[in-house]
Motif scaffolding. Structure first.
Motif, PDB file in Angstrom:
ATOM      1  N   PRO A  37     -10.391  -8.729 -14.059  1.00 53.34           N
ATOM      2  CA  PRO A  37     -10.686  -9.680 -12.959  1.00 53.34           C
ATOM      3  C   PRO A  37     -11.415  -9.262 -11.628  1.00 53.34           C
ATOM      4  O   PRO A  37     -10.974  -8.023 -11.345  1.00 53.34           O
ATOM      5  N   GLN A  38     -12.273 -10.060 -11.026  1.00 55.48           N
ATOM      6  CA  GLN A  38     -12.696  -9.594  -9.756  1.00 55.48           C
ATOM      7  C   GLN A  38     -11.602 -10.170  -8.783  1.00 55.48           C
ATOM      8  O   GLN A  38     -11.025 -11.053  -8.838  1.00 55.48           O
ATOM      9  N   ILE A  39     -11.067  -9.305  -7.800  1.00 57.89           N
ATOM     10  CA  ILE A  39      -9.983  -9.944  -6.861  1.00 57.89           C
ATOM     11  C   ILE A  39     -10.650 -10.504  -5.835  1.00 57.89           C
ATOM     12  O   ILE A  39     -11.671 -10.138  -5.355  1.00 57.89           O
ATOM     13  N   VAL A  44      -4.581  -8.172  -5.048  1.00 54.87           N
ATOM     14  CA  VAL A  44      -4.755  -6.707  -5.463  1.00 54.87           C
ATOM     15  C   VAL A  44      -4.977  -6.671  -7.115  1.00 54.87           C
ATOM     16  O   VAL A  44      -4.621  -7.630  -7.795  1.00 54.87           O
ATOM     17  N   LEU A  45      -5.717  -5.693  -7.563  1.00 54.04           N
ATOM     18  CA  LEU A  45      -5.528  -5.377  -8.777  1.00 54.04           C
ATOM     19  C   LEU A  45      -4.752  -4.567  -9.277  1.00 54.04           C
ATOM     20  O   LEU A  45      -4.507  -3.264  -8.756  1.00 54.04           O
ATOM     21  N   LYS A  86      -6.579  -1.453  -6.517  1.00 55.44           N
ATOM     22  CA  LYS A  86      -7.512  -1.793  -5.682  1.00 55.44           C
ATOM     23  C   LYS A  86      -6.869  -2.981  -4.749  1.00 55.44           C
ATOM     24  O   LYS A  86      -6.016  -3.809  -5.367  1.00 55.44           O
ATOM     25  N   VAL A  87      -7.239  -3.025  -3.585  1.00 57.04           N
ATOM     26  CA  VAL A  87      -6.780  -4.218  -2.798  1.00 57.04           C
ATOM     27  C   VAL A  87      -7.700  -5.048  -2.021  1.00 57.04           C
ATOM     28  O   VAL A  87      -8.962  -4.342  -1.759  1.00 57.04           O
ATOM     29  N   GLY A  88      -7.571  -6.146  -1.673  1.00 60.25           N
ATOM     30  CA  GLY A  88      -8.458  -6.973  -1.210  1.00 60.25           C
ATOM     31  C   GLY A  88      -8.385  -6.959   0.374  1.00 60.25           C
ATOM     32  O   GLY A  88      -7.388  -6.286   0.771  1.00 60.25           O
ATOM     33  N   GLU A 120      -4.701  -4.991 -19.907  1.00 63.91           N
ATOM     34  CA  GLU A 120      -4.521  -3.671 -19.107  1.00 63.91           C
ATOM     35  C   GLU A 120      -4.543  -3.754 -17.629  1.00 63.91           C
ATOM     36  O   GLU A 120      -4.125  -2.802 -17.003  1.00 63.91           O
ATOM     37  N   TYR A 121      -5.229  -4.653 -17.029  1.00 65.56           N
ATOM     38  CA  TYR A 121      -5.358  -4.788 -15.684  1.00 65.56           C
ATOM     39  C   TYR A 121      -5.286  -6.357 -15.220  1.00 65.56           C
ATOM     40  O   TYR A 121      -5.727  -7.479 -16.173  1.00 65.56           O
TER      41      TYR A 121
END
Length: 209
Positions: A37-39, A44-45, A86-88, A120-121
């Motif tokens: 997914p795109q955050i 956050v991912l 990963k964070v927005g 997994e994510y």
């Protein structure tokens, strides 16, 4: 660290998916190439370490609330524990590398996410997540959110308060074990009684019944 981590995030991952409603054993399939997914700015991912299954997962798959559900295909799973990769841009509470846990859906039956925790994510809003306590494993943390939310909300709805007594039916279940502990240690119950099969009675006593 953020840049290096972002570079290592794959574009696809393994996830459990169902494309139609039905019994999980019939409709749930492991797909090895689901897009990660795109955050959004407030998300956050998460690299998933553990995910929990709850009764709502099989009820959703059966189509019990299809009128308010996000339409399939669906990656199920409400509860998650994992590591932020990963964070927005609007996220202030978490950074890459943080260990977090939470229930990905703010409302259980009203438009739950198409992409849940059985992957997994997964992506989650900052507001539905918390830092994982150091004294909990990822598995323990993933087991908590939906069950403890249900238990806490039940005690709030009954306006339970300090000095009151409570009887918990099915005290050894996911919600029951949390009701016992919350009633005793958070709400200040004067007495907590609970029912369970004989072999589980020691567990109930250890929890505070």
């Amino acid at each position: 660290m953020a840049a290096a981590s972002t570079d290592s995030i794959p574009s696809v991952n393994k996830a459990w998916v169902y494309s139609e409603y039905g019994k999980s054993a019939d409709v749930l399939k492991l797909d090895p190439s689901v897009p990660v997914p795109q955050i959004k700015e407030d998300q956050v991912l998460i690299k998933v370490v553990a995910a929990a299954l709850n009764p709502i997962d099989y009820k959703r798959a059966l189509g019990y609330f299809k009128a308010t559900d996000s339409p399939p295909p669906t990656v199920p799973g409400y509860d998650v524990a994992g590591v932020v990769v990963k964070v927005g841009s609007q996220v202030t509470k978490f950074k890459v590398g943080d260990e977090v846990y939470g229930d990905l859906n703010e409302k259980a039956v009203q438009y739950p996410k198409k992409f849940g925790s059985l992957a997994e994510y997964t992506a989650g809003e900052e507001r539905v997540l918390a830092l994982k306590p150091k004294n909990l494993s990822f598995v323990e943390a993933a087991s908590l959110p939906a069950a403890i939310e249900t238990a806490y909300e039940g005690l709030e709805r009954t306006e339970f308060s300090a000095g009151k007594s409570i009887l918990v039916l099915g005290g050894a279940g996911g919600v029951g074990t949390h009701v016992i502990q919350l009633a005793k240690h958070v709400f200040g119950a004067s007495k907590v009684a609970a029912t369970a099969s004989t072999r589980k009675l020691e567990l109930l006593r250890s929890l505070g019944a």
